[in-house]
Write a protein that holds these residues in place. Structure first.
Motif, PDB file in Angstrom:
ATOM      1  N   GLY A   1       0.837  -1.163  -0.177  1.00  0.00           N
ATOM      2  CA  GLY A   1      -0.039   0.002   0.052  1.00  0.00           C
ATOM      3  C   GLY A   1       0.777   1.422  -0.106  1.00  0.00           C
ATOM      4  O   GLY A   1       0.333   2.212   0.166  1.00  0.00           O
ATOM      5  N   VAL A   2       2.099   1.225  -0.098  1.00  0.00           N
ATOM      6  CA  VAL A   2       3.101   2.506  -0.176  1.00  0.00           C
ATOM      7  C   VAL A   2       3.443   2.813  -1.436  1.00  0.00           C
ATOM      8  O   VAL A   2       3.675   1.663  -2.205  1.00  0.00           O
ATOM      9  N   ASP A   3       3.376   4.028  -1.819  1.00  0.00           N
ATOM     10  CA  ASP A   3       3.936   4.275  -3.168  1.00  0.00           C
ATOM     11  C   ASP A   3       5.066   4.030  -3.504  1.00  0.00           C
ATOM     12  O   ASP A   3       6.249   3.552  -2.569  1.00  0.00           O
ATOM     13  N   LEU A   4       5.630   3.911  -4.806  1.00  0.00           N
ATOM     14  CA  LEU A   4       6.974   3.423  -5.267  1.00  0.00           C
ATOM     15  C   LEU A   4       8.135   4.470  -4.603  1.00  0.00           C
ATOM     16  O   LEU A   4       9.239   3.637  -4.057  1.00  0.00           O
ATOM     17  N   SER A   5       8.137   5.605  -4.404  1.00  0.00           N
ATOM     18  CA  SER A   5       9.184   6.284  -3.583  1.00  0.00           C
ATOM     19  C   SER A   5       9.394   5.776  -2.289  1.00  0.00           C
ATOM     20  O   SER A   5      10.255   5.626  -1.699  1.00  0.00           O
ATOM     21  N   GLY A   6       8.151   5.682  -1.540  1.00  0.00           N
ATOM     22  CA  GLY A   6       8.096   5.240  -0.207  1.00  0.00           C
ATOM     23  C   GLY A   6       8.707   3.789   0.128  1.00  0.00           C
ATOM     24  O   GLY A   6       9.260   3.479   1.025  1.00  0.00           O
ATOM     25  N   GLN A   7       8.318   2.955  -0.882  1.00  0.00           N
ATOM     26  CA  GLN A   7       8.874   1.512  -0.907  1.00  0.00           C
ATOM     27  C   GLN A   7      10.157   1.443  -1.017  1.00  0.00           C
ATOM     28  O   GLN A   7      11.204   0.692  -0.126  1.00  0.00           O
ATOM     29  N   SER A   8      11.027   2.471  -1.780  1.00  0.00           N
ATOM     30  CA  SER A   8      12.494   2.409  -1.793  1.00  0.00           C
ATOM     31  C   SER A   8      12.945   2.836  -0.466  1.00  0.00           C
ATOM     32  O   SER A   8      14.040   2.157  -0.049  1.00  0.00           O
ATOM     33  N   GLU A   9      12.342   3.711   0.119  1.00  0.00           N
ATOM     34  CA  GLU A   9      12.943   4.155   1.157  1.00  0.00           C
ATOM     35  C   GLU A   9      12.678   3.102   2.235  1.00  0.00           C
ATOM     36  O   GLU A   9      13.718   3.122   3.204  1.00  0.00           O
ATOM     37  N   LEU A  10      11.525   2.737   2.486  1.00  0.00           N
ATOM     38  CA  LEU A  10      11.321   1.638   3.176  1.00  0.00           C
ATOM     39  C   LEU A  10      12.273   0.315   3.310  1.00  0.00           C
ATOM     40  O   LEU A  10      12.740   0.011   4.268  1.00  0.00           O
ATOM     41  N   TYR A  11      12.727  -0.048   2.044  1.00  0.00           N
ATOM     42  CA  TYR A  11      13.619  -0.974   1.903  1.00  0.00           C
ATOM     43  C   TYR A  11      14.884  -0.750   2.087  1.00  0.00           C
ATOM     44  O   TYR A  11      15.611  -1.517   2.867  1.00  0.00           O
ATOM     45  N   GLU A  12      15.050   0.457   1.961  1.00  0.00           N
ATOM     46  CA  GLU A  12      16.659   1.006   2.368  1.00  0.00           C
ATOM     47  C   GLU A  12      16.407   1.072   3.932  1.00  0.00           C
ATOM     48  O   GLU A  12      17.817   0.762   4.476  1.00  0.00           O
ATOM     49  N   LEU A  13      15.571   1.468   4.638  1.00  0.00           N
ATOM     50  CA  LEU A  13      15.575   1.701   5.948  1.00  0.00           C
ATOM     51  C   LEU A  13      15.704   0.116   6.505  1.00  0.00           C
ATOM     52  O   LEU A  13      16.490   0.075   7.472  1.00  0.00           O
ATOM     53  N   ILE A  14      14.955  -0.924   6.045  1.00  0.00           N
ATOM     54  CA  ILE A  14      15.199  -2.106   6.567  1.00  0.00           C
ATOM     55  C   ILE A  14      16.640  -2.686   6.497  1.00  0.00           C
ATOM     56  O   ILE A  14      16.999  -3.404   7.324  1.00  0.00           O
ATOM     57  N   SER A  15      17.261  -2.322   5.368  1.00  0.00           N
ATOM     58  CA  SER A  15      18.694  -2.990   5.019  1.00  0.00           C
ATOM     59  C   SER A  15      19.712  -2.186   6.332  1.00  0.00           C
ATOM     60  O   SER A  15      20.573  -2.958   6.674  1.00  0.00           O
ATOM     61  N   SER A  16      19.203  -0.916   6.383  1.00  0.00           N
ATOM     62  CA  SER A  16      20.004  -0.254   7.522  1.00  0.00           C
ATOM     63  C   SER A  16      20.024  -0.665   8.845  1.00  0.00           C
ATOM     64  O   SER A  16      20.774  -0.952   9.618  1.00  0.00           O
ATOM     65  N   VAL A  17      18.751  -0.988   9.302  1.00  0.00           N
ATOM     66  CA  VAL A  17      18.432  -1.762  10.451  1.00  0.00           C
ATOM     67  C   VAL A  17      19.037  -3.086  10.666  1.00  0.00           C
ATOM     68  O   VAL A  17      19.526  -3.472  11.645  1.00  0.00           O
ATOM     69  N   LYS A  18      18.839  -3.955   9.684  1.00  0.00           N
ATOM     70  CA  LYS A  18      19.783  -5.157   9.576  1.00  0.00           C
ATOM     71  C   LYS A  18      21.349  -4.766  10.068  1.00  0.00           C
ATOM     72  O   LYS A  18      21.582  -5.707  10.756  1.00  0.00           O
ATOM     73  N   GLU A  19      21.796  -3.891   9.465  1.00  0.00           N
ATOM     74  CA  GLU A  19      23.109  -3.569   9.479  1.00  0.00           C
ATOM     75  C   GLU A  19      23.378  -3.200  10.912  1.00  0.00           C
ATOM     76  O   GLU A  19      24.618  -3.607  11.556  1.00  0.00           O
ATOM     77  N   GLU A  20      22.602  -2.256  11.452  1.00  0.00           N
ATOM     78  CA  GLU A  20      22.747  -1.574  12.513  1.00  0.00           C
ATOM     79  C   GLU A  20      22.922  -2.611  13.800  1.00  0.00           C
ATOM     80  O   GLU A  20      23.325  -2.684  14.823  1.00  0.00           O
ATOM     81  N   GLN A  21      21.721  -3.423  13.680  1.00  0.00           N
ATOM     82  CA  GLN A  21      21.325  -4.443  14.921  1.00  0.00           C
ATOM     83  C   GLN A  21      21.894  -5.788  14.511  1.00  0.00           C
ATOM     84  O   GLN A  21      21.842  -6.703  15.601  1.00  0.00           O
ATOM     85  N   GLY A  22      22.432  -6.054  13.439  1.00  0.00           N
ATOM     86  CA  GLY A  22      22.926  -7.368  13.224  1.00  0.00           C
ATOM     87  C   GLY A  22      21.833  -8.593  13.177  1.00  0.00           C
ATOM     88  O   GLY A  22      22.167  -9.813  13.319  1.00  0.00           O
ATOM     89  N   CYS A  23      20.873  -8.202  12.794  1.00  0.00           N
ATOM     90  CA  CYS A  23      19.522  -9.079  12.924  1.00  0.00           C
ATOM     91  C   CYS A  23      19.368  -9.835  11.453  1.00  0.00           C
ATOM     92  O   CYS A  23      19.849  -9.331  10.504  1.00  0.00           O
ATOM     93  N   GLY A  24      18.897 -10.824  11.341  1.00  0.00           N
ATOM     94  CA  GLY A  24      18.457 -11.379   9.967  1.00  0.00           C
ATOM     95  C   GLY A  24      17.015 -11.066   9.709  1.00  0.00           C
ATOM     96  O   GLY A  24      16.255 -10.479  10.637  1.00  0.00           O
ATOM     97  N   VAL A  25      16.901 -11.130   8.592  1.00  0.00           N
ATOM     98  CA  VAL A  25      15.329 -10.600   8.196  1.00  0.00           C
ATOM     99  C   VAL A  25      14.756 -11.593   7.124  1.00  0.00           C
ATOM    100  O   VAL A  25      15.574 -12.229   6.224  1.00  0.00           O
ATOM    101  N   LEU A  26      13.582 -12.059   7.276  1.00  0.00           N
ATOM    102  CA  LEU A  26      12.718 -13.036   6.633  1.00  0.00           C
ATOM    103  C   LEU A  26      11.752 -12.234   5.892  1.00  0.00           C
ATOM    104  O   LEU A  26      10.976 -11.956   6.896  1.00  0.00           O
TER     105      LEU A  26
END
Length: 256
Positions: free
Chosen positions: A159-184
């Motif tokens: 339900g998020v627009d294309l620009s928002g999707q790019s930002e959200l996926y970038e945010l998920i990637s940075s959270v993964k690096e910062e917290q060292g968590c795995g993502v499924l």
């Protein structure tokens, strides 16, 4: 049959099969998720993606196969949808406090997560008044409150627009690096998540193909499912030295 999980894995599912009535939903499906790894399940509607995740989370049981998790694994889960009665008075702050011990340190943690999601300004806003992009970030903040070792995301950009999707996926990637968590993560479109995914599992009741996104996008099984036209869509990969908030303002890079 029980199996021994590899040392580095957070979660492993092996040879999972599931049938509802006479309808087979999953047939001999395996996957694993390691720390600092994003594994994305893609596939058409009805491919069994959500069923596989529900089995991995022990919400339902498999007919065959096994799931093994790291002992005392901390999980964070972001659902695909959230239904809240439109007349219910519920602020973002109160929503994130549900199920939490409402102590000062928990409130501080909520404030930190909202700031990290770039939505601290929504703290006292009614949750039913949020846009799709704002709500998805609130749900992601909620999933992160337990400081998870494994983050499970069901269509996080729905339900998020294309620009928002790019930002959200970038945010998920940075959270993964910062917290060292795995993502499924579950998605229906490889092109949307290509730049932020380490491993792709292309599912259509069975594993059609798996591997790095650029490899899967050229696999005949993937092209058969989604068509060659999907492979011609340009994938926007962020090369920025900054990010944006929801109002498209430039935010400083963390630590700089």
């Amino acid at each position: 049959q029980a199996f021994k999980m590899s040392k580095e894995a957070l979660l492993e599912a092996r040879n999972i099969s599931k049938t509802f009535g006479k309808h087979q939903v999953l047939d001999d499906v395996s996957l694993s998720v390691n720390p600092k790894q994003i594994v994305t399940l893609i596939g058409p509607n009805g491919a069994g993606k959500t069923t596989l995740v529900r089995i991995a989370l022990a919400l339902i049981s498999a007919d065959e196969g096994s799931v093994v998790k790291k002992p005392k694994l901390r999980l964070g889960y972001m659902p695909q949808k959230l239904y809240i009665e439109s007349t219910l008075p519920l602020t973002v702050k109160r929503f994130l406090q549900l199920g939490q011990k409402v102590l000062r340190k928990e409130i501080n943690e909520i404030e930190k997560k909202l700031s990290r999601m770039q939505i601290h300004h929504l703290y006292n806003q009614q949750i039913t008044s949020l846009s799709s992009g704002e709500l998805q970030r609130v749900l992601l903040a909620r999933a992160l409150l337990r400081n998870p070792e494994l983050l499970v995301l069901d269509e996080p950009a729905r339900g998020v627009d294309l620009s928002g999707q790019s930002e959200l996926y970038e945010l998920i990637s940075s959270v993964k690096e910062e917290q060292g968590c795995g993502v499924l993560m579950i998605s229906h479109d490889l092109n949307l998540v290509m730049s932020s995914t380490d491993e792709v599992v292309c599912l259509n009741k069975h594993v059609c193909c798996h591997g790095r996104p650029d490899s899967v996008s050229k696999d005949p099984a993937y092209l058969k499912l989604f068509g060659a036209r999907e492979n011609n869509i340009a994938v926007y990969k962020h090369q920025h030295s900054h990010s944006h908030d929801l109002k498209r303002n430039i935010l400083p890079v963390a630590g700089k």
